[in-house]
Design an enzyme around this catalytic site. Structure first.
Site, mmCIF file in Angstrom:
data_model
loop_
_atom_site.group_PDB
_atom_site.id
_atom_site.type_symbol
_atom_site.label_atom_id
_atom_site.label_comp_id
_atom_site.label_asym_id
_atom_site.label_seq_id
_atom_site.Cartn_x
_atom_site.Cartn_y
_atom_site.Cartn_z
ATOM 1 N N CYS A 4 9.337 -16.697 6.060
ATOM 2 C CA CYS A 4 9.952 -17.417 4.950
ATOM 3 C C CYS A 4 9.279 -18.792 4.873
ATOM 4 C CB CYS A 4 11.458 -17.560 5.160
ATOM 5 S SG CYS A 4 11.923 -18.610 6.566
ATOM 6 N N CYS A 28 13.794 -14.345 10.813
ATOM 7 C CA CYS A 28 15.141 -14.906 10.705
ATOM 8 C C CYS A 28 16.040 -14.080 9.793
ATOM 9 C CB CYS A 28 15.079 -16.348 10.191
ATOM 10 S SG CYS A 28 14.570 -16.481 8.460
ATOM 11 N N SER A 44 0.827 -1.209 0.000
ATOM 12 C CA SER A 44 0.000 0.000 0.000
ATOM 13 C C SER A 44 0.860 1.258 0.000
ATOM 14 C CB SER A 44 -0.939 0.004 1.212
ATOM 15 O OG SER A 44 -1.854 -1.071 1.128
ATOM 16 N N GLN A 90 -5.599 -9.185 -4.893
ATOM 17 C CA GLN A 90 -5.868 -10.621 -4.781
ATOM 18 C C GLN A 90 -7.365 -10.915 -4.758
ATOM 19 O OE1 GLN A 90 -4.417 -8.830 -2.331
ATOM 20 N NE2 GLN A 90 -5.334 -9.315 -0.345
ATOM 21 N N CYS A 132 11.288 -12.061 7.042
ATOM 22 C CA CYS A 132 10.958 -13.001 8.114
ATOM 23 C C CYS A 132 11.779 -12.648 9.359
ATOM 24 C CB CYS A 132 11.284 -14.426 7.640
ATOM 25 S SG CYS A 132 10.964 -15.732 8.864
ATOM 26 N N ASP A 160 -5.409 -1.615 -5.078
ATOM 27 C CA ASP A 160 -4.887 -2.239 -3.861
ATOM 28 C C ASP A 160 -5.716 -3.489 -3.557
ATOM 29 O OD1 ASP A 160 -3.029 -2.306 -1.782
ATOM 30 O OD2 ASP A 160 -4.325 -1.209 -0.406
ATOM 31 N N GLU A 161 -5.153 -4.420 -2.794
ATOM 32 C CA GLU A 161 -5.840 -5.676 -2.440
ATOM 33 C C GLU A 161 -6.292 -6.420 -3.699
ATOM 34 O OE1 GLU A 161 -5.604 -6.662 0.506
ATOM 35 O OE2 GLU A 161 -5.374 -4.867 1.736
#
Length: 200
Positions: free
Chosen positions: A186, A151, A16, A94, A149, A91-92
């Site tokens: 991840c 990590c 966004s 999906q 992530c 936006d959005e």
């Protein structure tokens, strides 16, 4: 020639923010844009009337809201008659239907207006959203935005968690939420979290 772009990432990658920055760049140069977002995502409502798109860094803007029934081709062309559009930003993405992605492709191809779509690639199970699948197949340009992530590796997965922070791997594909409901991980840590939950 105008193109259809798909900028995709896991949550917390700044999708966004990127959209709002692109919109600002056009408007700063006196060019008109048209912003869209999914009607089912009402999280920015706390910002007040009109702020349909907001980012975690504090940027926000008004936008038109689409449902599965929205004819984007018709709506964008009606707006284009009122004032020429330099860009359409979604936006959005999906949550678009496959038919709507084809409408956006037509806006680029037939109306000559660049279309920039931003969204998640996969859901909390690692499965493609319908809109994302269509965009991956039809977009002229695919751009992966990076999230991180815990990590330090690139986060590509969205882990849904319950109120206690435990992984959720069953349920409806769509459940709106932010950091309280989803973690960007991840693939290795996403898989490990699901395996650990299955054993408990």
């Amino acid at each position: 020639m105008a193109k259809l772009y798909f900028y995709y990432a896991s949550m917390n990658a700044g999708k966004s923010t990127n959209l709002l920055q692109a919109d600002f760049n056009y408007r700063e140069r006196g060019m008109a844009t048209m912003l869209w977002t999914a009607a089912l995502d009402d999280r920015p409502a706390h910002l007040g009337e009109g702020f349909a798109i907001s980012s975690r860094v504090g940027l926000h803007a008004d936008a038109h809201r689409f449902t599965a029934e929205t004819d984007l081709w018709q709506a964008v062309n009606a707006e284009q008659v009122r004032h020429p559009l330099a860009c359409v930003l979604v936006d959005e993405a999906q949550f678009l239907t496959r038919a709507q992605v084809w409408q956006l492709a037509d806006i680029a191809d037939r109306a000559g207006i660049p279309v920039l779509c931003y969204g998640l690639r996969t859901d909390f199970r690692g499965e493609l959203f319908a809109g994302s699948a269509a965009l991956l197949g039809l977009a002229d340009s695919l751009v992966e935005l990076k999230a991180v992530c815990h990590c330090g590796r690139k986060a590509t997965m969205n882990l849904r968690v319950d109120a206690d922070g435990s992984p959720v791997y069953e349920g409806a594909q769509t459940e709106i939420g932010g950091n309280e409901r989803y973690l960007s991980l991840c693939r290795a840590h996403f898989s490990a979290a699901l395996r650990a939950d299955a054993r408990s």
